[in-house]
Write a protein that holds these residues in place. Structure first.
Motif, PDB file in Angstrom:
ATOM      1  N   GLY A 102       3.131 -23.609 -29.119  1.00 40.90           N
ATOM      2  CA  GLY A 102       2.437 -24.479 -28.184  1.00 40.90           C
ATOM      3  C   GLY A 102       3.243 -25.719 -27.853  1.00 40.90           C
ATOM      4  N   LEU A 106      12.304 -26.626 -27.558  1.00 39.02           N
ATOM      5  CA  LEU A 106      12.750 -26.814 -28.929  1.00 39.02           C
ATOM      6  C   LEU A 106      12.908 -28.307 -29.207  1.00 39.02           C
ATOM      7  CD1 LEU A 106      15.451 -24.012 -29.202  1.00 39.02           C
ATOM      8  CD2 LEU A 106      13.206 -24.024 -30.275  1.00 39.02           C
ATOM      9  N   ALA A 107      13.113 -28.665 -30.468  1.00 38.08           N
ATOM     10  CA  ALA A 107      13.212 -30.078 -30.833  1.00 38.08           C
ATOM     11  C   ALA A 107      14.436 -30.730 -30.194  1.00 38.08           C
ATOM     12  CB  ALA A 107      13.260 -30.227 -32.348  1.00 38.08           C
ATOM     13  N   PHE A 108      15.541 -29.970 -30.097  1.00 38.29           N
ATOM     14  CA  PHE A 108      16.776 -30.537 -29.544  1.00 38.29           C
ATOM     15  C   PHE A 108      17.276 -29.657 -28.401  1.00 38.29           C
ATOM     16  CE2 PHE A 108      16.815 -31.423 -34.191  1.00 38.29           C
ATOM     17  CZ  PHE A 108      16.553 -32.775 -34.118  1.00 38.29           C
ATOM     18  N   LEU A 173      19.265 -24.855 -37.199  1.00 37.98           N
ATOM     19  CA  LEU A 173      18.804 -26.235 -37.377  1.00 37.98           C
ATOM     20  C   LEU A 173      17.695 -26.566 -36.373  1.00 37.98           C
ATOM     21  CD1 LEU A 173      21.294 -29.202 -37.712  1.00 37.98           C
ATOM     22  CD2 LEU A 173      19.312 -29.401 -36.264  1.00 37.98           C
ATOM     23  N   VAL A 177      13.725 -27.525 -37.395  1.00 33.18           N
ATOM     24  CA  VAL A 177      13.108 -28.804 -37.028  1.00 33.18           C
ATOM     25  C   VAL A 177      11.955 -28.564 -36.056  1.00 33.18           C
ATOM     26  CG1 VAL A 177      13.525 -31.050 -35.996  1.00 33.18           C
ATOM     27  CG2 VAL A 177      15.243 -30.031 -37.468  1.00 33.18           C
ATOM     28  N   THR A 181       8.173 -29.853 -36.697  1.00 30.96           N
ATOM     29  CA  THR A 181       7.667 -31.030 -35.985  1.00 30.96           C
ATOM     30  C   THR A 181       6.926 -30.726 -34.693  1.00 30.96           C
ATOM     31  OG1 THR A 181       9.758 -31.319 -34.811  1.00 30.96           O
ATOM     32  CG2 THR A 181       9.525 -32.482 -36.887  1.00 30.96           C
ATOM     33  N   LEU A 182       7.075 -29.547 -34.120  1.00 34.61           N
ATOM     34  CA  LEU A 182       6.500 -29.340 -32.782  1.00 34.61           C
ATOM     35  C   LEU A 182       5.376 -28.310 -32.756  1.00 34.61           C
ATOM     36  CD1 LEU A 182       9.624 -29.562 -30.438  1.00 34.61           C
ATOM     37  CD2 LEU A 182       8.000 -31.331 -31.064  1.00 34.61           C
ATOM     38  N   PRO A 518      -3.002 -27.551 -22.038  1.00 29.53           N
ATOM     39  CA  PRO A 518      -2.683 -27.356 -23.457  1.00 29.53           C
ATOM     40  C   PRO A 518      -3.342 -26.074 -23.981  1.00 29.53           C
ATOM     41  CG  PRO A 518      -3.338 -29.610 -23.061  1.00 29.53           C
ATOM     42  CD  PRO A 518      -3.575 -28.868 -21.777  1.00 29.53           C
TER      43      PRO A 518
ATOM     44  N   ALA B   9      -1.513 -33.069 -25.205  1.00 30.03           N
ATOM     45  CA  ALA B   9      -0.550 -32.099 -24.705  1.00 30.03           C
ATOM     46  C   ALA B   9       0.399 -31.760 -25.849  1.00 30.03           C
ATOM     47  CB  ALA B   9       0.223 -32.699 -23.542  1.00 30.03           C
ATOM     48  N   PRO B  10       1.080 -30.608 -25.777  1.00 29.24           N
ATOM     49  CA  PRO B  10       2.071 -30.303 -26.807  1.00 29.24           C
ATOM     50  C   PRO B  10       3.082 -31.445 -26.897  1.00 29.24           C
ATOM     51  CG  PRO B  10       1.776 -28.453 -25.337  1.00 29.24           C
ATOM     52  CD  PRO B  10       0.991 -29.589 -24.765  1.00 29.24           C
ATOM     53  N   THR B  11       3.542 -31.630 -28.094  1.00 27.73           N
ATOM     54  CA  THR B  11       4.434 -32.761 -28.335  1.00 27.73           C
ATOM     55  C   THR B  11       5.630 -32.727 -27.400  1.00 27.73           C
ATOM     56  OG1 THR B  11       3.858 -32.305 -30.604  1.00 27.73           O
ATOM     57  CG2 THR B  11       5.440 -34.050 -30.219  1.00 27.73           C
ATOM     58  N   GLU B  12       5.976 -33.874 -26.890  1.00 28.38           N
ATOM     59  CA  GLU B  12       7.147 -33.982 -26.024  1.00 28.38           C
ATOM     60  C   GLU B  12       8.401 -33.678 -26.836  1.00 28.38           C
ATOM     61  OE1 GLU B  12       8.037 -34.260 -22.290  1.00 28.38           O
ATOM     62  OE2 GLU B  12       6.158 -35.227 -22.833  1.00 28.38           O
ATOM     63  N   PRO B  13       9.273 -32.800 -26.345  1.00 25.35           N
ATOM     64  CA  PRO B  13      10.439 -32.473 -27.154  1.00 25.35           C
ATOM     65  C   PRO B  13      11.314 -33.701 -27.380  1.00 25.35           C
ATOM     66  CG  PRO B  13      10.643 -31.561 -24.946  1.00 25.35           C
ATOM     67  CD  PRO B  13       9.236 -32.075 -25.092  1.00 25.35           C
ATOM     68  N   GLY B  14      11.838 -33.793 -28.580  1.00 28.81           N
ATOM     69  CA  GLY B  14      12.792 -34.853 -28.877  1.00 28.81           C
ATOM     70  C   GLY B  14      12.146 -36.212 -29.100  1.00 28.81           C
ATOM     71  N   ASP B  16       9.547 -36.751 -31.283  1.00 30.64           N
ATOM     72  CA  ASP B  16       9.009 -36.898 -32.616  1.00 30.64           C
ATOM     73  C   ASP B  16       9.993 -37.723 -33.449  1.00 30.64           C
ATOM     74  OD1 ASP B  16       8.449 -36.464 -35.362  1.00 30.64           O
ATOM     75  OD2 ASP B  16       7.100 -34.862 -34.724  1.00 30.64           O
ATOM     76  N   ASP B  18      10.370 -38.035 -36.499  1.00 30.69           N
ATOM     77  CA  ASP B  18      10.896 -37.354 -37.680  1.00 30.69           C
ATOM     78  C   ASP B  18      11.944 -36.316 -37.328  1.00 30.69           C
ATOM     79  OD1 ASP B  18       9.289 -38.806 -39.280  1.00 30.69           O
ATOM     80  OD2 ASP B  18       7.674 -37.313 -39.348  1.00 30.69           O
ATOM     81  N   ALA B  19      11.957 -35.874 -36.069  1.00 28.47           N
ATOM     82  CA  ALA B  19      12.795 -34.730 -35.730  1.00 28.47           C
ATOM     83  C   ALA B  19      14.270 -35.022 -35.982  1.00 28.47           C
ATOM     84  CB  ALA B  19      12.568 -34.318 -34.277  1.00 28.47           C
ATOM     85  N   GLY B  20      14.731 -36.190 -35.540  1.00 26.41           N
ATOM     86  CA  GLY B  20      16.145 -36.504 -35.683  1.00 26.41           C
ATOM     87  C   GLY B  20      16.561 -36.581 -37.143  1.00 26.41           C
ATOM     88  N   GLY B  23      16.474 -33.202 -38.669  1.00 26.31           N
ATOM     89  CA  GLY B  23      17.631 -32.461 -38.171  1.00 26.31           C
ATOM     90  C   GLY B  23      18.890 -32.836 -38.932  1.00 26.31           C
TER      91      GLY B  23
END
Lengths: 539, 210
Positions: A102, A106-108, A173, A177, A181-182, A518, B9-14, B16, B18-20, B23
């Motif tokens: 959802g 991706l995180a990066f 990686l 992440v 986190t997502l 959502p 809404a779903p979390t905005e990428p990048g 968060d 904690d993400a960095g 990572g």
């Protein structure tokens, strides 16, 4: 195309080459990966085709022995690092993971694009080595042959593998992440689809095993260029050290190939059996157990290398232990089918093929993990057959299963069902015809990696080569009809298989930011019911 | 079927926070295994040819190595202070200076290391046909010495570049030179330092105890 009447999808969000090559959209990057690995799959497949043509007759008449060495090396290197390792994670994982969680991406996202460029750069370096004249060490690059004797493009190929490895590490990686986190707020760890669990475990292996390969390739290059004496016995080095370092990566790498496959199958079987997956928790724990114990079994590749008996016995025992979580998964898939309302759509045919072939591949792995039997079977076709049952019968079948299952989601078009079923059956028959005879050849003692063989092995080899022909047709057919379906396929709808999971809650193909609204995280994962009405795709 | 509806809404990428950091931790785990292969090779070599390894180790420059250890530990202290200053608004102006100091100490380390390598080159301690020591294993020791310190140096170069960029970005108040990036760079720098903390005794102090 009638796209102008549809709301914009990620496919319509920019049509220039630049909008693709500079994209950070995980779905587009997945498509970039799909195109690249498909190209490498057919290059690696072409090498295999020549190998099987050579082996149709006992005499070494088609290619020279040197040429044969280069062919099987090219086949191995390309298929392992440029196809199997990235196949399910980088294509299906990239496309699906954010959708399943959802998330919007991706995180990066930029790191994800970098992974693709690293993959392509590594692939091109490897390909360049191939075009310049190839490598003859086998994909395992065993020392001292690779460091002292081989007069081929070892360093260039290893640099290619090294660069590709960083693509793997960055993808792993990114996935780890992202899963941490997502996840959508209501999605706890034990509401994750098993595919996401498989991606998580795979990523752990990618991140923790690949760097060991990286340092090993560097040491081999240094040894080859400067004779530094790490692996060279003349300076007190030890070729076995290379084997330990290499298999410390390369055995877990097998799980990089097969855990994602298990994840794909765990999505497909419940859908087409209309039953919740049996033993969800045990499935998730089994994935983690395979990934962890898989780090501790590398020495079973070295039973005849002269390592101590105590080490061999330990590695043998651990290899048997890793079979337990694998068996749990097979039993759970079977139990999921029990009293299910089973439909044999193409993804399901591939998935069922996976279960059977993976079981054979896994059980023959136990033969090889048995110390005494392994002495007889080492370096024979039995080993070749065994790992092809895992990698081709397992991973490639599952990749095709997933490709068909999520094709309507990714493209918005249905693949032609009849053709897809024919191809699935062709692949299954062709695969078994190719590789089952190799078990028998190995039992009879035919060694691997020779371009000529005694005449008494010809019947089985000929069967194997014939099977390879069927398999080739089986693999080429989807290339044609999937391309056809992009233009002519029936519009798929958002959820043509009545499947569960957040990726089916959005449009097909999904919008750039994945969800218009959502998504709703259901209270139960795999909430299938046999009596539930399901959409019936028109024939 | 009960269902939980999302309000957000779903979390905005990048985005968060904690993400960095996570990572970077995952990356460092990967780096650890990268050096792990070298430590495995070290373990093998030293246990099989202890005499040659001791002989090789005696030819390293323990004075420069010790000075460099002090330089690097100081740089780690500086970057830790940079992170601490970042957390307190009153002290934030110190962050850029401390980052620059860290990078400068890193450069000092590399200069000293370069002098050391140069001296070793002149003393024929670089593996090859003209290698100076003739005890079995000494050449292998120096092979690993150069690979390990060389790769450590490569990691230092990356770290110095990142710290210098961040220091510059912060003094120009660039948005990307954020607290999250300072923390990630600091984590990386500490890792490079920790690797050295293992390399120093393993390479310089093998047989200086008796």
């Amino acid at each position: 195309m009638t796209t102008d009447t549809l709301p914009a999808s990620y496919l319509d969000d920019g049509l220039t080459l630049r909008s693709w090559l500079a994209t950070t959209d995980h779905k587009r990057i997945a498509i970039l990966y799909a195109l690249a690995i498909t190209a490498f799959f057919f290059v690696g497949g072409a090498a295999a085709t020549i190998i099987r043509m050579e082996l149709a007759t006992p005499a070494g008449d088609l290619v020279s022995d040197d040429g044969y060495d280069k062919l099987f090396t090219a086949h191995g290197v390309i298929m392992v690092w440029l196809f199997l390792i990235p196949s399910i994670p980088s294509v299906l994982g990239n496309f699906l993971l954010p959708l399943m969680l959802g998330a919007k991406d991706l995180a990066f996202p930029r790191l994800n694009l970098l992974s693709w460029y690293l993959y392509v750069a590594g692939g091109l370096l490897t390909l360049e080595a191939l075009l310049l004249g190839g490598v003859d060490t086998g994909w395992t690059f065993y020392t001292p042959y690779s460091t002292m004797f081989s007069n081929t493009y070892v360093v260039l190929t290893l640099v290619g593998v090294f660069v590709t490895g960083f693509s793997s590490i960055l993808t792993g990686l990114n996935f780890i992440v992202t899963i941490h986190t997502l996840r959508a707020p209501a999605m706890g760890w034990f509401k994750l689809p098993l595919f996401a669990w498989a991606m998580y475990a795979t990523s752990l292996i990618l991140v923790l095993a690949t760097p060991v390969l990286a340092i090993t390739t560097l040491l081999v290059c240094a040894e080859r260029l400067f004779q530094i004496g790490i692996f060279d016995p003349a300076f007190g080095g030890d070729p076995l050290l290379f084997q330990h370092l290499f298999w410390f990566y390369s055995h877990p790498a097998v799980y990089v190939m097969v855990l994602p496959a298990m994840g794909v199958v765990s999505e497909i079987i419940p859908c087409f059996a209309r039953r919740p997956v049996f033993g969800y928790d045990s499935m998730a724990y089994a994935i983690l157990a395979i990934a962890s114990v898989g780090f501790l079994v590398w020495g079973h590749h070295m039973f005849v290398s002269g390592q101590s008996l105590a080490a061999s016995m330990t590695f043998s025992l651990l290899s048997f232990i890793v079979a337990i979580p694998s068996a749990i998964k097979v039993f759970n898939w079977t139990a999921t089918l029990y009293k299910g309302s089973i439909r044999f759509d193409a993804p399901m045919l591939y998935a069922l093929g996976f279960v059977g072939l993976f079981t054979i591949g896994g059980l023959t792995g136990l033969f090889l993990a048995s110390l005494a039997l392994d002495v007889h079977l080492t370096d024979t076709y039995f080993v070749v057959a065994h790992f092809h049952y895992i990698m081709v019968g397992g991973s490639v079948m599952a990749y095709f299963a997933g490709l068909h299952f999520w094709w309507p989601k990714a493209t918005g078009r249905m693949y032609p069902e009849v053709w897809a079923r024919i191809a699935a059956v062709l692949v299954f028959i062709g695969f078994n015809l190719t590789f089952f005879p190799q078990f028998l050849l190995g039992m009879e003692g035919m060694p691997r990696r020779y371009h000529a063989y005694p005449p008494q092995f010809q019947v089985l080899n000929l069967l194997s080569s014939a099977g390879a022909g069927v398999l080739a047709i089986g693999y080429l057919t989807p290339l044609v009809y999937l391309a056809w379906s992009l233009a002519r396929g029936k519009a798929a709808g958002d959820n043509p298989f009545g499947a569960k999971g957040l990726e089916w809650e959005t449009r097909s193909p999904p919008p750039t930011h994945n969800f218009d609204t959502p998504p709703v995280v259901p209270a139960k994962v795999y909430d299938y019911h046999a009596d539930e009405p399901e959409p019936e795709p028109a024939p | 079927m009960t269902a939980t509806t999302l309000t957000d809404a779903p979390t905005e990428p990048g985005l968060d926070p904690d993400a960095g950091k996570l990572g970077m931790w995952v990356f460092l785990a990967s780096e650890l295994l990268f050096f792990g292969g070298l430590f495995a090779a070290y373990l093998y070599g030293r246990s099989h040819l202890p005499a040659g390894w001791a002989e090789g180790s005696r030819h390293t420059d323990v004075l420069l190595g010790t000075v460099n250890t002090a330089v690097l530990l100081t740089s780690s202290a500086a970057v830790a202070l940079a992170v601490a200053c970042e957390e307190e608004p009153r002290r934030r102006r110190w962050t850029a200076r401390l980052l620059a100091l860290t990078a400068a100490l890193g450069v000092a380390f590399l200069v000293l290391k370069g002098l050391e390598w140069h001296a070793e080159w002149r003393e024929h301690l670089v593996p090859g046909p003209a290698f100076a020591l003739h005890v079995a294993g000494a050449q292998q020791f120096f092979a690993l010495y150069f690979v390990m310190t060389g790769l450590h140096g490569v990691h230092m170069v990356g770290g110095i570049a990142a710290l210098a960029l961040l220091a510059r970005g912060r003094s120009h108040r660039r948005a990307w030179a954020s607290a999250r990036h300072v923390e990630a760079a600091a984590l990386y720098w500490h890792f490079v330092d920790v690797v050295w903390i293992f390399l120093y005794p393993l390479l310089y102090l093998v047989s200086r105890h008796g």
